[in-house]
Motif scaffolding. Sequence first.
Motif, PDB file in Angstrom:
ATOM      1  N   GLU A   1       0.832  -1.209   0.000  1.00 16.39           N
ATOM      2  CA  GLU A   1       0.000   0.000   0.000  1.00 16.39           C
ATOM      3  C   GLU A   1       0.865   1.257   0.000  1.00 16.39           C
ATOM      4  OE1 GLU A   1      -4.075   1.600   2.199  1.00 16.39           O
ATOM      5  OE2 GLU A   1      -3.047  -0.203   2.919  1.00 16.39           O
ATOM      6  N   ASP A   2       1.975   1.220   0.731  1.00 12.01           N
ATOM      7  CA  ASP A   2       2.888   2.364   0.761  1.00 12.01           C
ATOM      8  C   ASP A   2       3.456   2.622  -0.632  1.00 12.01           C
ATOM      9  OD1 ASP A   2       4.658   4.307   2.351  1.00 12.01           O
ATOM     10  OD2 ASP A   2       6.147   3.086   1.292  1.00 12.01           O
TER      11      ASP A   2
ATOM     12  N   TYR B   1       0.636   4.114  -3.003  1.00 11.10           N
ATOM     13  CA  TYR B   1       0.285   5.504  -2.714  1.00 11.10           C
ATOM     14  C   TYR B   1       1.439   6.458  -3.001  1.00 11.10           C
ATOM     15  CZ  TYR B   1      -4.446   5.042  -0.975  1.00 11.10           C
ATOM     16  OH  TYR B   1      -5.808   4.850  -0.902  1.00 11.10           O
TER      17      TYR B   1
ATOM     18  N   LEU C   1       1.071   7.115  -6.599  1.00  8.08           N
ATOM     19  CA  LEU C   1      -0.027   8.050  -6.820  1.00  8.08           C
ATOM     20  C   LEU C   1       0.411   9.475  -6.514  1.00  8.08           C
ATOM     21  CD1 LEU C   1      -2.995   8.646  -7.446  1.00  8.08           C
ATOM     22  CD2 LEU C   1      -3.541   8.110  -5.059  1.00  8.08           C
TER      23      LEU C   1
ATOM     24  N   VAL D   1      -0.544   2.427  -9.600  1.00  7.66           N
ATOM     25  CA  VAL D   1      -1.857   3.006  -9.295  1.00  7.66           C
ATOM     26  C   VAL D   1      -2.969   2.133  -9.867  1.00  7.66           C
ATOM     27  CG1 VAL D   1      -3.375   4.994  -9.648  1.00  7.66           C
ATOM     28  CG2 VAL D   1      -0.959   5.343  -9.112  1.00  7.66           C
TER      29      VAL D   1
ATOM     30  N   GLY E   1      -3.404  -0.687  -7.585  1.00  4.20           N
ATOM     31  CA  GLY E   1      -4.107  -0.245  -6.387  1.00  4.20           C
ATOM     32  C   GLY E   1      -5.606  -0.136  -6.592  1.00  4.20           C
TER      33      GLY E   1
ATOM     34  N   ILE F   1      -6.908   1.794  -3.755  1.00  6.41           N
ATOM     35  CA  ILE F   1      -6.955   3.202  -4.150  1.00  6.41           C
ATOM     36  C   ILE F   1      -8.341   3.511  -4.696  1.00  6.41           C
ATOM     37  CG2 ILE F   1      -6.074   4.930  -5.777  1.00  6.41           C
ATOM     38  CD1 ILE F   1      -3.339   3.646  -5.561  1.00  6.41           C
TER      39      ILE F   1
END
Length: 364
Positions: free
Chosen positions: A268-269, A272, A275, A296, A299, A305
């Motif tokens: 997740e890190d 993002y 992004l 992205v 995600g 996301i």
Amino acid sequence: MSIERFLDNSPSSWMAGNGEHSDIVMSTRIRLARNLNGFRFPLAFTEDEAHKIDQSVSATLLDANEELHANFTSIQIKDLSELSRQVLVEKHLISPKLANSPETGSVLLSDDESVSVMVNEEDHIRIQCLFSGLQIQEAYDQADKIDRLLEKELPYAFDEQFGYLTSCPTNTGTGLRASVMMHLPALTMTKQMNRIVTIISRLGMVVRGIYGEGSEALGNVYQVSNQTTLGKTEEDILADLHSIAEQIIQKEREARNSLLNHSANTLEDRLYRSLGTLSFARIISTEEAAKCLSDVRLGIDMGLIQDVDVTILNECMVFMQPGFLQKNAETTLNASERDMFRAKLLRERLQMGEKLNTKGEELA
């Protein structure tokens, strides 16, 4: 329709992000190679022969717009600037080979850009159908319909033993190349792609980059296609590709679940951060942009996301290419200027995607 319509920022139908397994399969492409009987192949034909072939193919297709439920526009490659030809290549509407054949080549494009019939490329005729998601049979049915219409009016070079005759022996037989363009970030992250590529090659398929032969897998996007066309029926080729595509899809899903189960915070890190880079960067290279767009998209597909439209990401993979950037800028850009303009374009498109998605949620 004006040629400019195919050169602007309007997305092709294959970028829509729909169709079966569209979270992994970005597009399906069917290409049929054909030559006309009584004419030398493009490697040896005269300009007069090329002109006659072009006239015959164009007249046949343009007269059949109603029958095909499509409206075609005929474009002479010699009438396009080098930059315009590059844009059509980046949109996957013509091949690099045709772009480099300006004196004798032409293309007929359907309004939604799902069909392009290239004339006087490596062969006299290259019928290409490009659909969103995994739609192998649907794309083939469309290509076959066009093929049958042309064959009814024009005599093909065909041999009872060898099938359709082509400039390159590897296309002889069915003349069919079927491919799927797949986004495989999890298999790449977990270092499984090399093994999968080896297995696929043993099964008579080949894996290439985003723009086909000789290109790299930019943004974890790979093209999987059949390698041979002789000795197999069209049905066999399509069934084999569909089976292999389904297996790769399953492996990618397993790899995504494994990443989510064993390293969710790290994943997740990373997603993002990508992004954030796309949202705020002022300078970005093609390679970094492709990597961030891949992250992205992953995600979004994994539900990590929100508020970003995946269709915009599909468009960005094409619109961030050098030809499109310079077409948008309406001037020639050096490498540094392209990196800055690319960052600006991505910021703007991403904001547009967020607005589209938010609007959709409000309406829902």
